[in-house]
Design a protein around this motif. Structure first.
Motif, short mmCIF file in Angstrom:
data_model
loop_
_atom_site.label_atom_id
_atom_site.label_comp_id
_atom_site.label_asym_id
_atom_site.label_seq_id
_atom_site.Cartn_x
_atom_site.Cartn_y
_atom_site.Cartn_z
N THR A 232 113.04 5.27 48.03
CA THR A 232 111.78 5.41 47.30
C THR A 232 111.05 4.07 47.22
N SER A 233 111.81 2.99 47.02
CA SER A 233 111.21 1.65 46.97
C SER A 233 110.53 1.32 48.29
N LEU A 234 111.21 1.61 49.40
CA LEU A 234 110.62 1.32 50.71
C LEU A 234 109.37 2.16 50.94
N ALA A 235 109.43 3.45 50.59
CA ALA A 235 108.26 4.31 50.75
C ALA A 235 107.09 3.82 49.90
N THR A 236 107.39 3.39 48.68
CA THR A 236 106.34 2.86 47.79
C THR A 236 105.76 1.58 48.35
N ASN A 237 106.63 0.70 48.89
CA ASN A 237 106.14 -0.53 49.52
C ASN A 237 105.21 -0.23 50.68
N ALA A 273 103.95 9.39 37.80
CA ALA A 273 102.94 8.47 38.33
C ALA A 273 103.05 7.09 37.67
N ASP A 274 103.33 7.06 36.36
CA ASP A 274 103.41 5.76 35.69
C ASP A 274 104.65 4.98 36.12
N GLN A 275 105.74 5.69 36.47
CA GLN A 275 106.93 4.99 36.97
C GLN A 275 106.65 4.35 38.32
N LEU A 276 105.94 5.07 39.20
CA LEU A 276 105.57 4.51 40.49
C LEU A 276 104.63 3.32 40.32
N ALA A 277 103.66 3.46 39.40
CA ALA A 277 102.72 2.37 39.14
C ALA A 277 103.45 1.14 38.61
N THR A 278 104.47 1.38 37.78
CA THR A 278 105.26 0.25 37.24
C THR A 278 105.96 -0.49 38.38
N ARG A 279 106.50 0.26 39.34
CA ARG A 279 107.16 -0.38 40.48
C ARG A 279 106.19 -1.25 41.27
N ILE A 280 105.00 -0.73 41.52
CA ILE A 280 104.01 -1.48 42.29
C ILE A 280 103.55 -2.72 41.53
N GLN A 284 103.96 -6.65 42.67
CA GLN A 284 102.81 -7.55 42.84
C GLN A 284 102.76 -8.69 41.83
N SER A 285 103.31 -8.47 40.64
CA SER A 285 103.29 -9.53 39.62
C SER A 285 104.54 -10.39 39.65
N GLY A 286 105.60 -9.89 40.34
CA GLY A 286 106.84 -10.64 40.40
C GLY A 286 107.67 -10.53 39.13
N ILE A 287 107.35 -9.58 38.28
CA ILE A 287 108.08 -9.37 37.03
C ILE A 287 109.02 -8.19 37.20
N SER A 288 110.25 -8.35 36.77
CA SER A 288 111.24 -7.29 36.89
C SER A 288 110.73 -5.98 36.29
N SER A 289 110.93 -4.87 37.02
CA SER A 289 110.49 -3.57 36.51
C SER A 289 111.27 -3.19 35.26
N VAL A 491 112.53 -6.65 41.74
CA VAL A 491 111.17 -6.12 41.80
C VAL A 491 111.07 -4.99 42.83
N THR A 492 112.22 -4.49 43.29
CA THR A 492 112.32 -3.37 44.26
C THR A 492 111.36 -3.56 45.45
N LYS A 493 111.45 -4.74 46.07
CA LYS A 493 110.51 -5.06 47.16
C LYS A 493 111.26 -5.36 48.45
N PHE A 494 110.84 -4.67 49.52
CA PHE A 494 111.33 -4.98 50.86
C PHE A 494 110.35 -5.91 51.54
N SER A 495 110.86 -6.83 52.32
CA SER A 495 109.98 -7.75 53.05
C SER A 495 110.66 -8.13 54.36
N ASP A 496 109.91 -8.81 55.24
CA ASP A 496 110.45 -9.20 56.55
C ASP A 496 111.54 -10.25 56.39
N TYR A 497 112.55 -10.13 57.23
CA TYR A 497 113.64 -11.10 57.25
C TYR A 497 113.33 -12.13 58.33
N ALA A 498 113.37 -13.39 57.99
CA ALA A 498 113.04 -14.46 58.94
C ALA A 498 113.94 -14.35 60.17
N GLY A 499 113.29 -14.39 61.32
CA GLY A 499 114.05 -14.34 62.57
C GLY A 499 114.37 -12.95 63.04
N TYR A 500 113.56 -11.95 62.56
CA TYR A 500 113.83 -10.57 62.96
C TYR A 500 113.66 -10.39 64.46
#
Length: 500
Positions: A232-237, A273-280, A284-289, A491-500
């Motif tokens: 769900t985190s990846l889909a939301t990202n 909807a508010d739970q999904l908005a909290t994740r986003i 974006q704010s860098g604050i733990s959900s 923060v349930t965030k996926f990002s690129d891994y350096a050297g992919y």
């Protein structure tokens, strides 16, 4: 039009209580059928434009079907060759028997305007279908004997109207090779203009884009994983990344067709909807959900949160958190969103497939129902020409293996999920399983082995912590394989891994 020199069948009975006759032109039907039997080349041209059900007079529908059968077997369709097929037809007997077929060819009027007659027959059939939908809607609205659910009735009516609108779409879907080539070249040009690697909607993750080329229009993508893997985190990202790229491209003055972003419709059957908005907002704010939910934030954190919320208030990400949605209701809601947003919805996300229903038909076979849902999702992707990302559960078979990486056979209640999907992705985090195997923490007085076991576990945990894999197990457009990503659980965030 000249008067036809053969008996015309009596009109089909009208619906009881109808104040007026249904739209029809029985003479046009007869004239067109006669022209088809006179000139079979004309028949070959018209057979794909109509269906037997489009004829008001049932006998004419049967004659049309018989002509189609003969022509599909490369046989002549004339009154003589059709006659044996109607020897026992009661409707034909009422009009004097098979001689009626010869009567249809007695006038050449249909040869001149056969194509126009075909279009009129189709248009009138469309009007009759609209009348039927309208009457059904009125009947349902007037019947209060069952549980009253006006919203469900509206969605059912919208679905029926869509079926009427979609009827006859096959002719328009036939494209010459030149048209198909032009579309392919435009897709390649779009990929080139985006800087390479991207011919579809962006996932916002360069490593994934490089592997799959973006999310392609009309594709059904299945994203599956065991609980806790972060699907769900990846889909939301991905949904956020596509929507924010669209917003940025529009701000930069790009034409909608040139953007690799998209307006996104997110159907969350599990989270509100508010739970999904909290994740986003957390991402974006860098604050733990967790801190956001429990209010454990400082004034400075709240200021960052408010700033992130202000930036995202115009994000074209639309969340529907209705539970237990049926596949037909999903179609209806996506089309409604498309109309409301100028057909600019470019990505549909469904979280998750097993929480949907096949339409309240009460099917006992769950595998069959899931198969119907997956086919419905693929149909949605093709009909609206948008990528559909549907999340799916995996069976517990994964947990019984030493290697916990998922396989296609692990798709829960899979049915036709694997066959219907254009791509199947699995999200896998090894640190989730390593963390669960933590041995006893050593304390003073423990033997050397306890310290060694924990040190070995800590080394394993350090090696895999914060890493995730996206396993591309099926891809119609390219090779399978895996992509390594970083995952920040706070923060349930996926990002690129350096050297992919």
């Amino acid at each position: 039009m000249a008067t036809l020199a053969f008996p015309v069948p009596a009109p089909a009975p009208e619906i009881v209580g109808s104040p007026q006759q249904l739209p029809r032109n029985v003479e046009a039907e007869a004239a067109m059928l006669g022209a088809m039997m006179i000139d079979n080349r004309l028949a070959d041209d018209l057979l794909d434009r109509l269906e037997p059900a489009h004829f008001y007079e049932p006998l004419h529908g049967r004659i049309f079907a018989a002509i189609r059968t003969l022509r599909s077997n490369d046989m002549l369709a004339t009154p003589v060759t059709l006659r044996p097929m109607f020897d026992a037809d009661e409707g034909m007997k009422e009009l004097g028997g098979p001689a009626y077929l010869a009567g249809l060819t007695g006038s050449g009027a249909g040869l001149i305007g056969a194509r126009q007659f075909a279009q009129q027959i189709y248009d009138l059939a469309l009007l009759r279908a609209l009348v039927s939908v309208g009457r059904t809607l009125v009947d349902r609205a007037m019947d209060t004997s069952e549980e009253v659910n006006p919203r469900a009735q509206i969605e059912a009516a919208e679905e029926e109207l869509f079926k009427v609108a979609a009827d006859g779409g096959a002719e328009n879907s036939v494209k010459s090779f030149a048209q198909a080539t032009t579309m392919a070249v435009k897709m390649a040009e779009r990929a080139l203009n985006s800087g390479g690697n991207l011919s579809g909607v962006t996932t916002g993750l360069e490593s994934i884009n490089a592997k799959i080329g973006g999310m392609h229009h009309s594709d059904l993508m299945i994203l599956a994983g065991r609980p806790g893997m972060g699907k769900t985190s990846l889909a939301t990202n991905i949904a956020f990344n596509a929507a924010s790229r669209w917003m940025r491209d529009m701000r930069d003055g790009l034409a909608p067709k040139d953007s690799v972003g998209a307006k996104v419709a997110f159907f969350s059957l599990e989270m509100s909807a508010d739970q999904l908005a909290t994740r986003i907002l957390s991402e974006q704010s860098g604050i733990s959900s967790e801190a956001l939910r429990m209010g454990k934030i400082s004034r400075a954190d709240f200021a960052r949160l408010a700033s992130a919320a202000a930036e995202l208030e115009n994000l074209p990400l639309f969340i529907d958190d209705t539970g237990g949605l049926s596949i037909s209701a999903l179609h209806t809601r996506v089309r409604r969103l498309q109309r409301k947003h100028n057909n600019e919805i470019g990505l549909v996300v469904v979280d998750y497939l097993q929480l949907m229903t096949a339409g309240g038909k009460g099917q006992d076979n769950r595998v069959q129902e899931i198969s119907e849902i997956s086919r419905g999702l693929k149909t949605l992707a093709k009909d609206l020409n948008v990528p559909v990302l549907a999340l799916s559960q995996l069976s517990r078979a994964v947990e019984q293996r030493e290697d916990k990486r998922p396989q296609l056979s692990d798709l829960r209640e899979s049915g036709s999920i694997e066959q219907d999907a254009d791509m199947v992705w699995f999200v896998y985090r090894e640190d989730y399983y390593v963390a669960a195997k933590e041995p006893k923490r050593p304390s003073e007085g423990d033997d050397t082995r306890t310290f060694d076991d924990h040190a070995k576990w800590a080394a394993d945990m350090e090696r895999v912590y914060g890493l995730a894999e996206l396993i591309v197990a099926k891809q119609r457009h390219g090779a399978t394989g895996k992509v390594t990503m970083k995952f920040d659980p706070t923060v349930t965030k996926f990002s690129d891994y350096a050297g992919y």
